[in-house]
Design a protein around this motif. Sequence first.
Motif, short mmCIF file in Angstrom:
data_model
loop_
_atom_site.label_atom_id
_atom_site.label_comp_id
_atom_site.label_asym_id
_atom_site.label_seq_id
_atom_site.Cartn_x
_atom_site.Cartn_y
_atom_site.Cartn_z
N ARG A 46 0.81 -1.23 0.09
CA ARG A 46 0.15 0.13 0.21
C ARG A 46 0.65 1.12 -0.12
NH1 ARG A 46 -3.43 -0.55 4.91
NH2 ARG A 46 -4.30 1.31 4.23
N PHE A 47 2.08 1.14 0.41
CA PHE A 47 2.79 2.41 0.76
C PHE A 47 4.10 2.62 -0.06
CE2 PHE A 47 0.12 2.01 4.44
CZ PHE A 47 -0.60 3.14 4.21
N PHE A 48 4.88 1.51 -0.05
CA PHE A 48 6.32 1.15 -0.57
C PHE A 48 6.40 0.33 -1.93
CE2 PHE A 48 6.13 2.50 3.86
CZ PHE A 48 6.55 3.97 4.08
N ASP A 49 6.20 0.74 -2.82
CA ASP A 49 6.23 0.04 -4.15
C ASP A 49 7.65 -0.89 -4.30
OD1 ASP A 49 3.85 1.03 -4.72
OD2 ASP A 49 4.33 2.49 -6.13
N ASN A 50 7.74 -1.66 -5.00
CA ASN A 50 8.78 -2.84 -4.92
C ASN A 50 9.45 -3.07 -3.86
OD1 ASN A 50 8.59 -2.13 -7.73
ND2 ASN A 50 9.65 -0.22 -7.68
N SER A 51 8.78 -3.16 -2.67
CA SER A 51 9.36 -3.79 -1.53
C SER A 51 9.51 -5.28 -1.70
CB SER A 51 8.48 -3.36 -0.52
OG SER A 51 8.39 -2.19 -0.11
N GLU A 52 10.35 -5.93 -1.16
CA GLU A 52 10.66 -7.45 -1.18
C GLU A 52 10.87 -7.66 0.43
OE1 GLU A 52 12.80 -9.16 -4.20
OE2 GLU A 52 12.67 -7.39 -5.43
N PRO A 81 7.28 -10.36 -3.15
CA PRO A 81 8.26 -11.40 -3.29
C PRO A 81 8.67 -11.70 -1.57
CG PRO A 81 8.73 -9.78 -4.74
CD PRO A 81 7.75 -9.31 -4.12
N HIS A 82 9.15 -12.85 -1.29
CA HIS A 82 9.75 -13.15 -0.11
C HIS A 82 10.96 -14.05 -0.42
CE1 HIS A 82 5.99 -12.11 1.48
NE2 HIS A 82 6.24 -12.22 2.80
N ILE A 108 19.75 -8.24 -0.16
CA ILE A 108 19.42 -7.05 0.01
C ILE A 108 20.18 -6.26 -1.27
CG2 ILE A 108 20.29 -4.99 1.06
CD1 ILE A 108 19.97 -6.64 3.54
N ASN A 109 21.30 -6.75 -1.97
CA ASN A 109 22.15 -5.98 -2.85
C ASN A 109 21.25 -6.13 -4.27
OD1 ASN A 109 24.25 -5.22 -1.44
ND2 ASN A 109 25.52 -7.17 -1.82
N GLN A 110 20.68 -7.75 -4.24
CA GLN A 110 19.97 -7.80 -5.38
C GLN A 110 18.53 -7.05 -5.37
OE1 GLN A 110 18.89 -12.09 -5.31
NE2 GLN A 110 21.02 -12.62 -5.50
N ILE A 111 18.04 -6.72 -4.43
CA ILE A 111 16.56 -5.88 -4.33
C ILE A 111 17.17 -4.57 -4.78
CG2 ILE A 111 15.00 -5.21 -2.84
CD1 ILE A 111 15.39 -7.94 -1.19
N ARG A 115 15.77 -1.66 -7.58
CA ARG A 115 15.56 -0.41 -7.06
C ARG A 115 14.28 -0.51 -6.13
NH1 ARG A 115 17.77 4.10 -9.68
NH2 ARG A 115 18.80 3.82 -11.53
N GLY A 116 14.38 -1.70 -5.47
CA GLY A 116 13.58 -2.08 -4.28
C GLY A 116 13.93 -1.79 -3.22
N LEU A 117 12.75 -1.89 -2.13
CA LEU A 117 13.02 -1.58 -0.62
C LEU A 117 13.05 -3.06 0.07
CD1 LEU A 117 13.31 0.35 1.82
CD2 LEU A 117 10.70 0.19 1.80
N PRO A 118 14.25 -3.32 0.59
CA PRO A 118 14.48 -4.56 1.45
C PRO A 118 13.51 -4.38 2.72
CG PRO A 118 16.46 -3.83 0.84
CD PRO A 118 15.53 -2.78 0.58
N LEU A 119 12.66 -5.24 3.06
CA LEU A 119 12.17 -5.30 4.22
C LEU A 119 12.55 -6.55 5.09
CD1 LEU A 119 8.23 -4.47 3.50
CD2 LEU A 119 10.16 -2.97 4.39
#
Length: 298
Positions: A46-52, A81-82, A108-111, A115-119
């Motif tokens: 809902r808030f942070f696009d491209n999060s993985e 993605p998980h 993390i490097n791949q994400i 240009r994604g946000l690692p959670l």
Amino acid sequence: MESPSTVAAAVSPISPSSRRRKRKIVVIMGPTGAGKSRLSIDLATRFFDNSEIINSDKMQVYSGLDITTNKITMQERRGVPHHLLGAIDPRKSVFTPSDFRNVAAEYINQIRTRRGLPLVVGGSNSLIYSLVTKRYDPKSDVFNGPEPQPYLSKRVDEMLDSGMFEELSEFFRSDEHKRVNRCGLGQAIGIPEFETYFTNFPGLRRTEGSVFEEDVMGQEAYDEAVRRIKDNTCQLAKKQVSKILRLRDAGWELKRIDATEAFRAVMTAERGGARVAEIWEKQVVEPSMKIVKHFLEE
């Protein structure tokens, strides 16, 4: 009795002085049953696009026993993605914090490349610590000290209703428990507690309502196993909370989100209603979103 709460931490695996020059990761941590997975999906969708999401629960990294280890289902992931969720063979060597530090850093490097946000999401604080601390020493233990007093049991009942007993029954019947690493997945809550039961009553099957027809001893053994699971779940939550508090005392900048009222609503007649969703949105999702947004904009 202290109700569970969600602890959200927005942190970067670098020193504060260089934080502005580096891309960041977000860590969502807290005791078992606090709603970490649900919060991470809300933020990602809902808030942070491209999060993985990178799983940091040391039992959920192993494949198998999805209900017993309470892995988030494919439907609940809602397309996010998980990574490191059911990815490790439990029959091989234990997946250590050092292993997690190396593998998670690569994810993390791949994400970031995408240009994604690692959670990073999970309750195993030793894994999170190994990843985020600047210099990790696997021989050191930063988690010694007193423990607070949270309590959980409803979560265990819900897992049993979802098929945990049947999953463990097959796990023991197939002798898979003899093949998994006893120091890895073999430690998952539910396996040691039910081992004696399935050894003594291998053919006994649970009927509706968790009652074993015409087998008093089987019922008593089952009840004892469930009691031990609930006790050990509570002990696990204590340890998880105490470790988080020690990280805070060590200087980590943690942001706490209190989900107590939302869980209290679930436990009452309001369960499943719009009121629960409203409380969750107002007291958990919205403040978490603001915390993460502020952190990323710093």
